[in-house]
Design an enzyme around this catalytic site. Structure first.
Site, PDB file in Angstrom:
ATOM      1  N   TYR A 294      48.898  35.343  35.639  1.00 20.71           N
ATOM      2  CA  TYR A 294      48.725  35.000  34.146  1.00 20.71           C
ATOM      3  C   TYR A 294      48.972  36.049  33.303  1.00 20.71           C
ATOM      4  CZ  TYR A 294      45.978  33.710  29.887  1.00 20.71           C
ATOM      5  OH  TYR A 294      45.559  33.429  28.502  1.00 20.71           O
TER       6      TYR A 294
ATOM      7  N   ASN B 279      51.827  37.633  46.044  1.00 18.53           N
ATOM      8  CA  ASN B 279      51.931  36.754  47.146  1.00 18.53           C
ATOM      9  C   ASN B 279      52.073  35.126  47.016  1.00 18.53           C
ATOM     10  OD1 ASN B 279      49.405  36.538  46.724  1.00 18.53           O
ATOM     11  ND2 ASN B 279      48.633  37.118  48.871  1.00 18.53           N
TER      12      ASN B 279
ATOM     13  N   PHE C 229      47.632  44.128  38.885  1.00 20.25           N
ATOM     14  CA  PHE C 229      46.927  42.958  38.729  1.00 20.25           C
ATOM     15  C   PHE C 229      46.286  42.345  39.602  1.00 20.25           C
ATOM     16  CE2 PHE C 229      49.990  43.665  35.290  1.00 20.25           C
ATOM     17  CZ  PHE C 229      49.287  43.538  33.905  1.00 20.25           C
TER      18      PHE C 229
ATOM     19  N   SER D 148      37.253  44.886  34.036  1.00 18.61           N
ATOM     20  CA  SER D 148      36.805  43.573  33.369  1.00 18.61           C
ATOM     21  C   SER D 148      35.680  43.976  32.723  1.00 18.61           C
ATOM     22  CB  SER D 148      36.616  42.480  34.362  1.00 18.61           C
ATOM     23  OG  SER D 148      35.746  41.592  33.886  1.00 18.61           O
TER      24      SER D 148
ATOM     25  N   THR E 220      33.326  42.317  32.808  1.00 17.62           N
ATOM     26  CA  THR E 220      31.968  42.048  33.830  1.00 17.62           C
ATOM     27  C   THR E 220      31.469  43.225  34.312  1.00 17.62           C
ATOM     28  OG1 THR E 220      31.681  40.671  35.821  1.00 17.62           O
ATOM     29  CG2 THR E 220      33.668  42.185  36.108  1.00 17.62           C
TER      30      THR E 220
ATOM     31  N   TYR F 190      32.337  39.284  42.444  1.00 18.48           N
ATOM     32  CA  TYR F 190      33.807  39.782  41.898  1.00 18.48           C
ATOM     33  C   TYR F 190      33.259  40.901  41.047  1.00 18.48           C
ATOM     34  CZ  TYR F 190      37.138  39.653  37.990  1.00 18.48           C
ATOM     35  OH  TYR F 190      38.067  40.059  37.225  1.00 18.48           O
TER      36      TYR F 190
ATOM     37  N   LYS G 108      35.048  45.069  41.271  1.00 17.44           N
ATOM     38  CA  LYS G 108      35.818  45.726  40.009  1.00 17.44           C
ATOM     39  C   LYS G 108      35.176  46.970  39.903  1.00 17.44           C
ATOM     40  CE  LYS G 108      38.925  42.961  38.893  1.00 17.44           C
ATOM     41  NZ  LYS G 108      40.260  43.061  39.158  1.00 17.44           N
TER      42      LYS G 108
ATOM     43  N   ASN H  96      37.867  27.711  36.200  1.00 18.09           N
ATOM     44  CA  ASN H  96      36.383  28.075  35.947  1.00 18.09           C
ATOM     45  C   ASN H  96      36.139  28.383  34.521  1.00 18.09           C
ATOM     46  OD1 ASN H  96      35.364  27.930  38.750  1.00 18.09           O
ATOM     47  ND2 ASN H  96      37.225  29.627  38.654  1.00 18.09           N
TER      48      ASN H  96
ATOM     49  N   PRO I 246      24.042  30.005  35.299  1.00 19.77           N
ATOM     50  CA  PRO I 246      23.491  31.270  35.841  1.00 19.77           C
ATOM     51  C   PRO I 246      24.126  32.625  35.630  1.00 19.77           C
ATOM     52  CG  PRO I 246      23.369  29.731  37.637  1.00 19.77           C
ATOM     53  CD  PRO I 246      24.191  29.022  36.543  1.00 19.77           C
TER      54      PRO I 246
HETATM   55  P1  NAD Z   1      45.975  35.440  38.299  1.00 16.38           P
HETATM   56  O1  NAD Z   1      45.322  35.030  39.391  1.00 16.38           O
HETATM   57  O2  NAD Z   1      46.773  34.642  37.076  1.00 16.38           O
HETATM   58  O3  NAD Z   1      46.846  36.726  38.863  1.00 16.38           O
HETATM   59  C1  NAD Z   1      46.744  37.519  39.751  1.00 16.38           C
HETATM   60  C2  NAD Z   1      47.956  37.400  40.678  1.00 16.38           C
HETATM   61  O4  NAD Z   1      47.911  38.389  41.925  1.00 16.38           O
HETATM   62  C3  NAD Z   1      48.535  36.310  41.066  1.00 16.38           C
HETATM   63  O5  NAD Z   1      49.848  35.871  40.824  1.00 16.38           O
HETATM   64  C4  NAD Z   1      48.075  36.244  42.671  1.00 16.38           C
HETATM   65  O6  NAD Z   1      49.185  35.260  43.332  1.00 16.38           O
HETATM   66  C5  NAD Z   1      48.272  37.657  42.963  1.00 16.38           C
HETATM   67  N1  NAD Z   1      47.739  38.062  43.917  1.00 16.38           N
HETATM   68  C6  NAD Z   1      46.377  38.075  44.343  1.00 16.38           C
HETATM   69  N2  NAD Z   1      46.143  38.570  45.350  1.00 16.38           N
HETATM   70  C7  NAD Z   1      47.169  39.224  45.728  1.00 16.38           C
HETATM   71  C8  NAD Z   1      47.724  40.057  47.051  1.00 16.38           C
HETATM   72  N3  NAD Z   1      46.799  40.247  47.785  1.00 16.38           N
HETATM   73  N4  NAD Z   1      48.873  40.386  46.993  1.00 16.38           N
HETATM   74  C9  NAD Z   1      49.835  40.010  46.275  1.00 16.38           C
HETATM   75  N5  NAD Z   1      49.471  39.393  45.170  1.00 16.38           N
HETATM   76  C10 NAD Z   1      48.234  38.777  45.083  1.00 16.38           C
HETATM   77  O7  NAD Z   1      44.853  36.172  37.517  1.00 16.38           O
HETATM   78  P2  NAD Z   1      44.965  37.065  36.095  1.00 16.38           P
HETATM   79  O8  NAD Z   1      44.096  36.208  35.162  1.00 16.38           O
HETATM   80  O9  NAD Z   1      46.496  37.464  35.654  1.00 16.38           O
HETATM   81  O10 NAD Z   1      44.142  38.471  36.286  1.00 16.38           O
HETATM   82  C11 NAD Z   1      44.959  39.596  36.741  1.00 16.38           C
HETATM   83  C12 NAD Z   1      43.751  40.760  36.848  1.00 16.38           C
HETATM   84  O11 NAD Z   1      43.304  40.750  35.711  1.00 16.38           O
HETATM   85  C13 NAD Z   1      42.936  40.278  37.991  1.00 16.38           C
HETATM   86  O12 NAD Z   1      42.733  41.623  38.724  1.00 16.38           O
HETATM   87  C14 NAD Z   1      41.681  40.086  37.367  1.00 16.38           C
HETATM   88  O13 NAD Z   1      40.654  40.329  38.080  1.00 16.38           O
HETATM   89  C15 NAD Z   1      41.634  40.695  36.125  1.00 16.38           C
HETATM   90  N6  NAD Z   1      40.988  40.132  35.006  1.00 16.38           N
HETATM   91  C16 NAD Z   1      41.297  39.005  34.620  1.00 16.38           C
HETATM   92  C17 NAD Z   1      40.474  38.442  33.479  1.00 16.38           C
HETATM   93  C18 NAD Z   1      40.508  36.972  33.073  1.00 16.38           C
HETATM   94  O14 NAD Z   1      39.658  36.349  32.719  1.00 16.38           O
HETATM   95  N7  NAD Z   1      42.055  36.419  33.499  1.00 16.38           N
HETATM   96  C19 NAD Z   1      39.506  39.135  32.832  1.00 16.38           C
HETATM   97  C20 NAD Z   1      39.179  40.407  33.389  1.00 16.38           C
HETATM   98  C21 NAD Z   1      40.000  40.965  34.460  1.00 16.38           C
HETATM   99  C1  WQD Z   2      32.931  31.705  28.590  1.00 14.11           C
HETATM  100  C2  WQD Z   2      31.951  31.080  27.782  1.00 14.11           C
HETATM  101  C3  WQD Z   2      30.510  30.061  29.222  1.00 14.11           C
HETATM  102  C4  WQD Z   2      32.889  27.028  31.157  1.00 14.11           C
HETATM  103  C5  WQD Z   2      34.509  35.515  32.839  1.00 14.11           C
HETATM  104  C6  WQD Z   2      34.050  36.395  33.954  1.00 14.11           C
HETATM  105  C7  WQD Z   2      34.567  37.717  33.326  1.00 14.11           C
HETATM  106  C8  WQD Z   2      36.145  37.742  32.953  1.00 14.11           C
HETATM  107  C9  WQD Z   2      36.231  36.401  32.095  1.00 14.11           C
HETATM  108  C10 WQD Z   2      37.252  38.262  35.158  1.00 14.11           C
HETATM  109  C11 WQD Z   2      30.592  31.177  28.647  1.00 14.11           C
HETATM  110  C12 WQD Z   2      31.171  28.810  28.261  1.00 14.11           C
HETATM  111  C13 WQD Z   2      32.465  28.206  30.215  1.00 14.11           C
HETATM  112  C14 WQD Z   2      32.264  25.791  30.740  1.00 14.11           C
HETATM  113  C15 WQD Z   2      31.039  26.534  28.949  1.00 14.11           C
HETATM  114  N1  WQD Z   2      36.973  37.393  34.023  1.00 14.11           N
HETATM  115  N2  WQD Z   2      31.598  27.826  29.275  1.00 14.11           N
HETATM  116  N3  WQD Z   2      31.506  25.666  29.898  1.00 14.11           N
HETATM  117  O1  WQD Z   2      31.815  33.925  31.814  1.00 14.11           O
HETATM  118  O2  WQD Z   2      32.732  35.092  29.696  1.00 14.11           O
HETATM  119  O3  WQD Z   2      33.864  35.605  31.830  1.00 14.11           O
HETATM  120  O4  WQD Z   2      35.756  35.357  32.558  1.00 14.11           O
HETATM  121  O5  WQD Z   2      37.267  39.433  35.002  1.00 14.11           O
HETATM  122  O6  WQD Z   2      34.542  38.569  34.378  1.00 14.11           O
HETATM  123  O7  WQD Z   2      32.900  36.496  34.194  1.00 14.11           O
HETATM  124  O8  WQD Z   2      34.148  33.560  30.734  1.00 14.11           O
HETATM  125  O9  WQD Z   2      35.646  31.560  30.409  1.00 14.11           O
HETATM  126  O10 WQD Z   2      33.773  31.615  32.291  1.00 14.11           O
HETATM  127  O11 WQD Z   2      33.136  31.688  29.868  1.00 14.11           O
HETATM  128  O12 WQD Z   2      30.227  26.378  28.293  1.00 14.11           O
HETATM  129  O13 WQD Z   2      32.720  24.809  31.389  1.00 14.11           O
HETATM  130  O14 WQD Z   2      32.254  29.781  27.839  1.00 14.11           O
HETATM  131  O15 WQD Z   2      28.847  29.797  29.427  1.00 14.11           O
HETATM  132  O16 WQD Z   2      29.740  31.266  27.488  1.00 14.11           O
HETATM  133  P1  WQD Z   2      32.973  34.596  30.984  1.00 14.11           P
HETATM  134  P2  WQD Z   2      34.177  31.812  30.859  1.00 14.11           P
END
Ligand code: NAD
Ligand code: WQD
Length: 336
Positions: A11, A32, A80, A124, A126, A148, A152, A197, A290
């Site tokens: 993404y 992958n 990423f 993140s 998080t 998770y 990080k 999620n 939770p």
């Molecule tokens: P995503 O799942 O869409 O992208 C991750 C990509 O990495 C995917 O294309 C997946 O196929 C690839 N991948 C996973 N494991 C791999 C491996 N071992 N080898 C090669 N490729 C692998 O996720 P995203 O939303 O684009 O997130 C990218 C990064 O940003 C992640 O590290 C995630 O933890 C972090 N992040 C995401 C969010 C979010 O809410 N989307 C928020 C904060 C941080």
């Molecule tokens: C947003 C708000 C929920 C689903 C998570 C990870 C964080 C980061 C981003 C990777 C919250 C509410 C959600 C639903 C709802 N990812 N909600 N009904 O929890 O802020 O962050 O994603 O690093 O680490 O924890 O994002 O999109 O899950 O939730 O009401 O079915 O939406 O309670 O307030 P969150 P989220």
């Protein structure tokens, strides 16, 4: 002089690849397809009119990574690749530690072997756990409330230790808040392999009639409408943050919040989505989830000062772009 993008088919990675190419950078992508599809790579090429080398490989596979570095002059890495689903990390912690922590350590070892010591890492919000107050600045105490988040946090510490051991490393940790939205073309967006999620993909499913309704997780929080407040950021702004980070790479380990600095409640997101897209989003009020903080939104001013970056899009555009992407595709699995 190429930038290696791990997880570039995902993404945030796909949007960042498109921006890097549009900025004239040479990129090498490794993925992958654990949570993405090969067609994304073709779309990036179509949108940018540029070609790039791709390796289908796992970052835990050191032999494969060695080959990628051997065959290309990689000077920087934007990392990423990783797993990102909080609930899944609770059920399968070892899978998360392996992919996110071990995978990153393999990547760092290979980078070190090839004297490539510039890294931008996807951290993140998080890592702030449940923040005591808002807005959240980079110097807030760090904690993890799920596996998770711990992965990080561990990678952030690993980067700091690495830099302590070898000052040649330049590492930028980008702490994303809540990425949403999609490419304006409607061709790139969040297309997870499985049941989503996060709030926005679930709003999209409810709007598309793929699920009967969305459950709002709690309306008894100490916020104006009782629902949780988050800092939603357009994925295109986030991608731009990576370009800025690469352009302003400096000595040491730098940490930046990437958020808009504004928080919106769950109900505000739903209402905005309905209004700007003219669709209904059925929802019910359910119990608290939770581990949710009542409020989590950023102070992104450090990134503004030091990277010259700030988010441009508001939640209206985030909602319009997300819906355009979802309406063009029928990728969302039906939840039974
Ligand atoms: P995503 O799942 O869409 O992208 C991750 C990509 O990495 C995917 O294309 C997946 O196929 C690839 N991948 C996973 N494991 C791999 C491996 N071992 N080898 C090669 N490729 C692998 O996720 P995203 O939303 O684009 O997130 C990218 C990064 O940003 C992640 O590290 C995630 O933890 C972090 N992040 C995401 C969010 C979010 O809410 N989307 C928020 C904060 C941080
Ligand atoms: C947003 C708000 C929920 C689903 C998570 C990870 C964080 C980061 C981003 C990777 C919250 C509410 C959600 C639903 C709802 N990812 N909600 N009904 O929890 O802020 O962050 O994603 O690093 O680490 O924890 O994002 O999109 O899950 O939730 O009401 O079915 O939406 O309670 O307030 P969150 P989220």
């Amino acid at each position: 002089m190429a930038v290696l993008v791990t997880g570039g088919a995902g993404y945030i990675g796909s949007h960042t690849c498109a921006k890097l190419l549009n900025c004239g950078k040479e990129i090498i992508v490794v993925d992958n397809f654990n949570n993405s599809k090969p067609k994304v790579l073709e779309i990036i090429k179509e949108l940018t009119g540029r070609d790039f080398k791709f390796y289908e490989a796992d970052i835990c596979d050191k032999t494969a990574l060695n080959r990628i570095f051997e065959e290309n002059g990689i000077t920087e890495v934007v990392h990423f690749a990783g797993y990102k689903a909080v609930a899944e990390s609770v059920r399968k912690p070892l899978m998360y530690y392996r992919n996110n922590v071990y995978g990153t350590s393999v990547l760092l070892e290979v980078m070190s072997d090839y004297n490539c010591k510039k890294l931008v890492f996807s951290s993140s919000a998080t890592v702030y756990g449940i923040p005591e107050r808002v807005p959240v600045t980079e110097d807030f105490p760090l904690s993890a409330i799920n596996p998770y988040g711990r992965t990080k946090l561990i990678v952030e510490k690993m980067c700091a230790d690495l830099h302590d051991s070898d000052n040649d490393w330049n590492i930028t940790l980008l702490r994303y808040f809540n990425p949403v939205g999609a490419h304006e073309s409607g061709k790139l967006g969040e297309d997870p392999n499985g049941i989503p999620n996060n709030l926005m993909p679930i709003i999209l499913q409810a709007a598309a009639g793929k699920i009967p309704q969305l459950s709002v997780c709690g309306n008894d929080y100490p916020t104006p409408d009782g629902t949780c407040i988050r800092d939603y950021i357009h994925v295109e702004d986030l991608a731009a943050g990576h370009i800025a980070a690469l352009e302003h790479m400096k000595d040491g380990v730098q940490v930046y919040n990437l958020g808009t600095g504004r928080g919106y409640s769950v109900l505000e997101m739903i209402e905005t989505f309905k209004r700007v897209n003219g669709v209904s989003v059925p929802y019910e009020i359910a119990g608290r989830r939770p581990g949710d903080a009542a409020e989590c939104w950023s102070d992104p001013s450090k990134a503004g000062r030091e990277l010259g970056w700030e988010a441009e899009s508001g939640i209206e555009k985030m909602c319009v772009d997300a819906w355009r992407f979802a309406s063009r595709t029928s990728q969302f699995p039906t939840i039974k």
